[in-house]
Design an enzyme around this catalytic site. Structure first.
Site, PDB file in Angstrom:
ATOM      1  N   GLU A   1       0.828  -1.197   0.000  1.00  0.00           N
ATOM      2  CA  GLU A   1       0.000   0.000   0.000  1.00  0.00           C
ATOM      3  C   GLU A   1       0.870   1.258   0.000  1.00  0.00           C
ATOM      4  OE1 GLU A   1      -0.709   1.801   4.063  1.00  0.00           O
ATOM      5  OE2 GLU A   1      -2.196   0.212   3.896  1.00  0.00           O
TER       6      GLU A   1
ATOM      7  N   HIS B   1      -2.048 -11.719  10.853  1.00  0.00           N
ATOM      8  CA  HIS B   1      -1.689 -10.315  10.617  1.00  0.00           C
ATOM      9  C   HIS B   1      -1.509  -9.632  11.969  1.00  0.00           C
ATOM     10  CE1 HIS B   1      -1.459  -6.312   9.082  1.00  0.00           C
ATOM     11  NE2 HIS B   1      -2.583  -5.938   9.671  1.00  0.00           N
TER      12      HIS B   1
ATOM     13  N   CYS C   1      -3.556  -4.243   3.956  1.00  0.00           N
ATOM     14  CA  CYS C   1      -2.518  -5.105   4.521  1.00  0.00           C
ATOM     15  C   CYS C   1      -2.561  -6.546   4.023  1.00  0.00           C
ATOM     16  CB  CYS C   1      -2.599  -5.094   6.049  1.00  0.00           C
ATOM     17  SG  CYS C   1      -2.258  -3.465   6.728  1.00  0.00           S
TER      18      CYS C   1
END
Lengths: 141, 385, 350
Positions: free
Chosen positions: C83, C238, C115
């Site tokens: 990103e 994550h 993400c």
């Protein structure tokens, strides 16, 4: 905007690609049409492994235009494992820790930017060889 | 081939000439030299200059200066060899007269470096190096010389303080040169405390950014006395080259072009280094002074700084160098420097060097270097009494 | 819901990268306050002045290539999930491909899904290899995240990532048993075009976003594979901060030990598209043949991709062909907030 001159040398900048002279075996970086050692045509690409040692170095406090953002930085002559010297910046190191003979390895980093709306120029720099646990274990064994 | 003599000299005080343009600087030095020779209109003008295009957006410079000097119409060409542009223009002038193409030739060296800010000037000077493989890495011209100095110190076991003798001598000599930029003495203490600009090069190891212009007038040696009571013969004029990039050299600490051009010059003049009475060398950086002395046969390798330490480089020493301040203290307006060296050597051989006169000077050597030794141009001058 | 290619696919090489600099959370706290209830991470990684997503992807990809032991021109795809693209328009993938020597007969593209851009590319590469269109494809998840000064995310927005080369199962050091995605339109965090810093929904980023997507993707995948948490040596989630993955992992039934090998956030911060993928590389660095690893990414906007990998014998021989993830994590050089502001170009100079 200057584009083609950077594009033209992308293999040299991004892969450290030079040449090997087919007549005398001299490894050349940068590549050139005539081998400076034996004056025969040189044309066979050769990728350098990127390992070397610091031959000499200096810290630049007054950077030329276009490099002010990075200063102060250390430039060096690096003796590549395969023979040639190259001029490049050292990175990921404090100027006080640089010494002649320091083993270094090639990384690709931003060399400069042609302004906020221009091209980002990437190329080779050298950093101290990464300390690796595997290497330490080997040394112990 | 005809012998060539210098019959007129002219120079402008080196410094920051905020109110004088590039063309006017050049014209003033040129007109002074023409007046010194008593000549109105030379056959040709060769202008040594490095940066008019990059810093002044001005090319076709020789034509412009010819016009601005009242010489519109003559042959006029610019000659470029980075910091050796001045001597390169002289080399072209010598060839023109020696080969019989022209009889009266004016050679001008001119540079205006202060019209752009420091970063621009620093970047412009880097055009003397290999742009694609040195310049792109953010190297400054000073840092390339610093790479040499660092390696020299390591390999030869020479400490940084050993270089102090070069700028100290240069400053001492500049005190008596009305055309020098820095006319004040430098103490060893001040040198030691100087800030680093690209370590190990400190402020006093590096020549300044400045403006200047100097000119000489040439003619065949057998006609020299028509124009000058004390002409100076050009006994040697020799150019040699090396790789532009430092990294392309087998042994970066040996300036092979400097060695080759000096060797050729000695052969042309029929003398050796022991007969040279003074040497205007290219002390753009202290390290280059040391390496030049070594490459020209005045000191063994690794011993160049010893001459300076032993005080043998002063005007009354064994091997006087930079007798009017050198690049360090007279100043180094790059493309003009080679001509300043020749003007100063001519003053010495005419016996007009004032307090800095080298006693009984007969042979003077001048050496102008482009880049970090990529181009080396050596002239040997002989006084004609 | 599970996705499996017709030919079995695995990871034939992997590589990590983390920059050298670290900003301790106390440094952010010293300037902006906060931290009364503890910091979300101990410190975060900060790229140097000459680093960006492209340079970090190149180093991670070179490491992956070394482990794979294949020639760069055998790669038919070089995909970068991020990103924080260097160029808004112009692929990062072409630069990485050129640096590897993979050009010209390769695909090259950038993927974007906050993400989870990296695992998005991973899943697509499994499909590309699994369909037998290509033998090898490289993907990288890398970010040099920007946190707005003074914002909660400034403590965590880190830099780094990992790259993977996908190839046939029989050549792999870990093969994929199956993957699954769970995606909804959830505006928990976003950055509008031309904005320098992202905006986020505070607590809205938690339960309806991170937790719901991660937990449902993981649960569904394990259920369809007939696996339970105890079947896994390691679970990598994550990692936006140290609390979220610990809580989600616990809710899914994993122990702290199962989460430990892939947990890097306290040491390097949140590497955004690189976060779960560099967790996986750390887990592979320590894995033994036969180990099962569950990988679950999360990308705002929002979605999760879940993967189940089985480690093979090849891991032992390939592991030390390139630096380990912790070789980079241990290479730390702490900086103060002022240096951080300079390195991240937060001062406007013009």
């Amino acid at each position: 905007m200057r584009l083609a001159p950077h594009w033209r040398v992308r293999a040299q900048r991004l892969q450290l690609r030079g040449e090997v002279c087919q007549c005398c075996g001299e490894r050349l970086f940068p590549p050139r049409d005539v081998c400076p050692a034996c004056h025969q045509p040189a044309d066979k690409p050769f990728a350098f492994c990127g390992e070397g040692t610091v031959y000499s170095f200096s810290t630049v406090y007054e950077a030329p235009k276009g490099y002010e953002r990075f200063g102060p930085y250390t430039i060096a002559l690096v003796r590549l494992k395969e023979g040639p010297l190259v001029t490049a910046q050292l990175t990921d190191i404090d100027p006080a820790d640089v010494r002649i003979g320091l083993p270094v390895e090639m990384v690709t980093r931003v060399l400069r930017e042609e302004g906020e709306d221009g091209m980002v120029i990437y190329g080779y720099k050298f950093r101290p060889v990464l300390e690796r646990e595997a290497a330490r274990e080997e040394a112990r064994a | 081939m005809r012998d060539v003599s210098i019959i007129g000299i002219g120079q402008i005080e080196v410094g920051e000439h905020w109110d004088v343009s590039l063309r006017d600087l050049g014209a003033r030095a040129l007109l002074a030299a023409l007046a010194d020779a008593g000549i109105d209109r030379p056959d040709a003008l060769y202008v040594g200059n490095m940066l008019s295009g990059t810093l002044g957006s001005q090319e076709q410079l020789a034509t412009l200066i010819a016009d601005w000097s009242g010489l519109r119409g003559i042959e006029a060409l610019k000659v470029e060899a980075a910091c050796a542009s001045g001597a390169a223009a002289l080399r072209v002038g010598v060839m023109a007269v020696a080969g019989g193409t022209h009889d009266i030739v004016a050679v001008l060296g001119v540079e205006k470096m202060t019209d752009m800010d420091g970063e621009e000037a620093t970047a412009a000077l880097m055009t003397a190096a290999d742009a694609e493989y040195e310049g792109i890495h953010g190297t400054s011209f000073i840092s390339l010389n610093a790479l040499l100095m660092r390696r020299y110190m390591e390999e030869m076991g020479v400490p940084q303080e050993a270089f102090a003798g070069f700028p100290i001598n240069a400053h001492a000599n500049a005190v008596n040169n009305p055309n020098a930029m820095f006319r004040q003495a430098l103490s060893r203490d001040t040198y030691t405390r100087a800030p680093m600009i690209a370590d190990p090069i400190n402020l006093f190891d590096s020549a300044p950014i400045c403006d200047g212009a100097a000119a000489v007038i040439l003619c065949p040696a057998d006609r020299a006395r028509e124009f000058s009571s004390r002409p100076v013969r050009i006994a040697a004029s020799a150019v040699a080259t090396d790789s532009v990039a430092l990294h392309d050299r087998r042994d970066p600490l040996f300036l092979s072009a400097v060695h080759a051009s000096a060797s050729k010059a000695y052969r042309q003049a029929g003398i050796g280094p022991e007969e040279i009475d003074l040497f205007e060398l290219h002390d753009a950086f202290s390290i280059i002074a040391a390496l030049s002395l070594e490459a020209c046969g005045f000191a063994p390798r690794g011993q160049g700084t010893r001459l300076a330490a032993d005080g043998e480089i002063g005007p009354r020493g064994r091997m006087p160098i930079c007798t009017m301040g050198g690049l360090k203290a007279r100043g180094h307006p790059v493309g003009a420097t080679g001509i300043y060296q020749v003007v100063e050597a001519t003053l010495q051989l005419r016996g007009l060097a004032g307090a800095n006169q080298v006693p009984g000077a007969r042979w003077a050597m001048t050496q102008n270097i482009g880049g970090v030794g990529g181009t080396a141009i050596t002239h040997i001058l002989e006084g004609q009494g | 819901m599970i996705m499996r290619p017709s030919r079995e696919v695995g990871i034939v090489g992997y590589g990590a990268y983390v920059p050298r600099y670290r900003l301790p959370a106390e440094e952010v706290g010293r300037i902006w306050g906060g931290g009364q209830a503890g910091y979300p991470v101990r410190e975060k990684s900060v790229p140097g002045l000459d680093e960006d997503t492209t340079t970090m992807a190149i180093e991670a990809a070179r490491n992956a290539l070394r482990r794979a032991g294949i020639a760069a021109d055998e790669l038919r795809a070089v995909w970068v999930g991020t990103e924080s693209k260097t160029y808004a328009v112009k692929p990062t993938g072409t630069i990485v491909a050129e640096a590897l020597g993979a050009t010209p007969h390769t695909q090259a593209a950038d993927w974007e899904f906050a993400c989870k851009a990296g695992t998005e590319a991973l899943q697509a590469a499994i499909g590309l290899v699994g369909s037998e269109m290509v033998r090898y494809a490289l993907i990288a998840g890398v970010d040099a995240a920007q946190g707005r000064p003074g914002d909660a995310l400034e403590f965590t927005a880190g830099a780094g990532g990992a790259a993977y080369i996908l190839g046939p199962r029989e050549e792999s050091l870990a093969y994929c048993e199956g993957s699954l995605s769970y995606v909804t339109d959830t505006p928990d965090f976003f950055r509008r075009a031309h904005e320098r810093y992202p905006s986020h929904g505070g607590r809205f980023t938690g339960e309806p976003a991170y937790f719901r997507h991660i937990e449902r993707a993981a649960t569904q995948l394990m259920q369809e594979l007939g696996r339970k948490p105890a079947d896994y040596a390691t679970c990598v989630l994550h990692q936006p901060n140290s609390k979220f993955p610990a809580r989600a992992g616990k809710a899914l039934g994993f122990t702290a030990e199962q989460l430990a090998a892939g947990m890097l956030v306290s040491d390097i911060g949140n590497c955004y598209a690189g976060s779960s993928l560099i967790g996986l590389s750390a887990a592979l660095d320590r894995a033994r043949p036969g180990d099962r690893i569950l990988l679950v990414s999360f990308g705002s906007g929002a979605g999760s991709d879940a993967f189940s990998f089985v480690v093979t014998e090849a891991i032992e021989e390939r592991r030390n062909r390139a630096p380990l993830t912790w070789d980079y994590v241990r290479r730390r050089h702490p900086i103060d907030y002022g240096t951080y502001v300079r390195y991240r170009q937060k001062l406007r100079m013009h």
